[in-house]
Enzyme design. Sequence first.
Site, mmCIF file in Angstrom:
data_model
loop_
_atom_site.group_PDB
_atom_site.id
_atom_site.type_symbol
_atom_site.label_atom_id
_atom_site.label_comp_id
_atom_site.label_asym_id
_atom_site.label_seq_id
_atom_site.Cartn_x
_atom_site.Cartn_y
_atom_site.Cartn_z
ATOM 1 N N GLY A 39 19.590 -18.743 23.149
ATOM 2 C CA GLY A 39 19.987 -19.830 22.701
ATOM 3 C C GLY A 39 18.298 -20.478 21.800
ATOM 4 O O GLY A 39 18.387 -21.321 21.321
ATOM 5 N N SER A 61 24.375 -19.481 24.064
ATOM 6 C CA SER A 61 23.522 -18.925 24.804
ATOM 7 C C SER A 61 24.115 -17.620 25.703
ATOM 8 O O SER A 61 25.172 -17.700 26.391
ATOM 9 C CB SER A 61 22.109 -18.943 25.300
ATOM 10 O OG SER A 61 22.123 -18.062 26.664
ATOM 11 N N CYS A 84 6.044 -28.429 41.044
ATOM 12 C CA CYS A 84 5.338 -27.436 41.525
ATOM 13 C C CYS A 84 6.493 -26.524 41.107
ATOM 14 O O CYS A 84 5.743 -24.954 41.289
ATOM 15 C CB CYS A 84 5.624 -27.753 42.791
ATOM 16 S SG CYS A 84 4.200 -28.571 43.727
#
Lengths: 139, 392
Positions: free
Chosen positions: B72, B200, B326
């Site tokens: 992709g 993809s 995070c």
Amino acid sequence: MYTEKVMEHFRNPRNVGEIEDADGVGEVGNAKCGDIMKIYLKIENGIIKDVKFKTFGCGSAIASSSMATELIKGKSIEEAMELTNKAVAEALDGLPAVKMHCSVLAEQAVKSALLDYSKKNNIVIEGLEDFNPDEDHHH
Amino acid sequence: MNKNIYMDNAATTPMKKEVLDAMIPYYTEKFGNPSSIYAQGREAKKALDESRDKVARILGATDKEIFFTSGGSESDNWAIKGACYANKNKGNHIITTKIEHHAVLHACEYLERNGFDVTYLDVDEYGMIDIDDLKNAITDKTILITIMFANNEVGTIQPIKEIGKIAKDNDILFHTDAVQAVGNIRIDVEELNIDLLSLSAHKFYGPKGIGALYIKKGTKIHPYIHGGAQERNKRAGTENVASVVGLTKALELAYENLDEHNNKLKRLRDKLINDITKNISHTKLNGHPEKRLPGNVNISMKYIEGESLLLSLDMVNIAASSGSACTSGSLDPSHVLLAMGLSHGVAHGSLRLSLGDFNTEEEVDYVVENLIDIVARLRKMSPLFENVKEEE
């Protein structure tokens, strides 16, 4: 990516909660950055008799808070003042580089709670004269 | 439940057994280089040609319009840079959105540093673009519109046919990053007026490291990798024959079973959304309520942070993802959620569960049960939740 010690403190954090009649409360961080730590202290005769924390944040933030409370519980104010972020990280067998700020936050939360205690009791704690948690916290 | 529960199918999917079986001969006995003249080479070439033809037919294209790539990101980069550089005599303006995959956003930013202007369209609270914004952004310098078919984080499906029509009417090339859409939505490039489309294989139970770019016949585009004559002189390098065969097999299976796949995923998705939002307070569904991918669930769990949520889920063998900073390695939470108007705090607490063909209803129940406990535990720890009432 976390050490077993970090995960252990994340799974079973020590000293979670609040102290209703706390002698000192410190809160650092902000939701924008993704972590906030709040520490409550019960202090008698210069000794930290009890400590509790609440944390909004990632795994290392929770583990760092937990470890910091363990490291200062039962210690004198002077000893608690010596707590560094490095000591917190080392006690956790290390933190990933991108997570070191979590240990900084834990140190600041402790200092911030001590500052609150000193203000409420009109005393000066050596080393806190110029402490400003909001100013120091940037990551 | 002892086994691992995988609900991160938007990140990648497990390869289907039939796909692997189809690939293996091309690593061993049918290993030839398709450019070679002898029997093994011809055998590989035949597989390549047949694959290209099958992929083309599924997308409503012709074989000469299908180019195999490494995935992709390469397809997106090629489409955007290749089309812009080949058409820069016509203009230097690109229109895209704020919620594209980084392969598109960073390719556009690269072009901005090299003399192109880019308009990044806003999206509404559901992650949907406004067609009028698109019309208004067009100038006589616009040479490319690149807008994703469906969003990887929140699953919102854009009005691709309308966008294609606008592009066509204004004589502007239209590229769509369809990485999340292929295998979930029936696509006819002709009907949708698409000039360039990226896909993809590993998003639809095929191998990683293989994808394709559809390039409509007559589209001016530069080659992406210079070298040999492979891929009609546009993308050099010995073809990854086994992976091409795998991509093709996976695509065929996806479209043979599309209705079944969609019905199942939608049922599980809606159950997951209902059960989570009913049983956990202070939650918010991110993305469009209807125009969303069949397997996408994205919910913000207010007052908690995403990484600690993912770690807790992992402790009970549930694999999921989050828009939290995070988990991304950066300091800001998901650019998609921020573009949709979520506050940083709420974006940090987002949870994406993306369903796939191998998920079951029992797994959905198990996830909800565990999530209820995990969210309660983390909120109990959260200073942000102190003054909040459960019922609110």
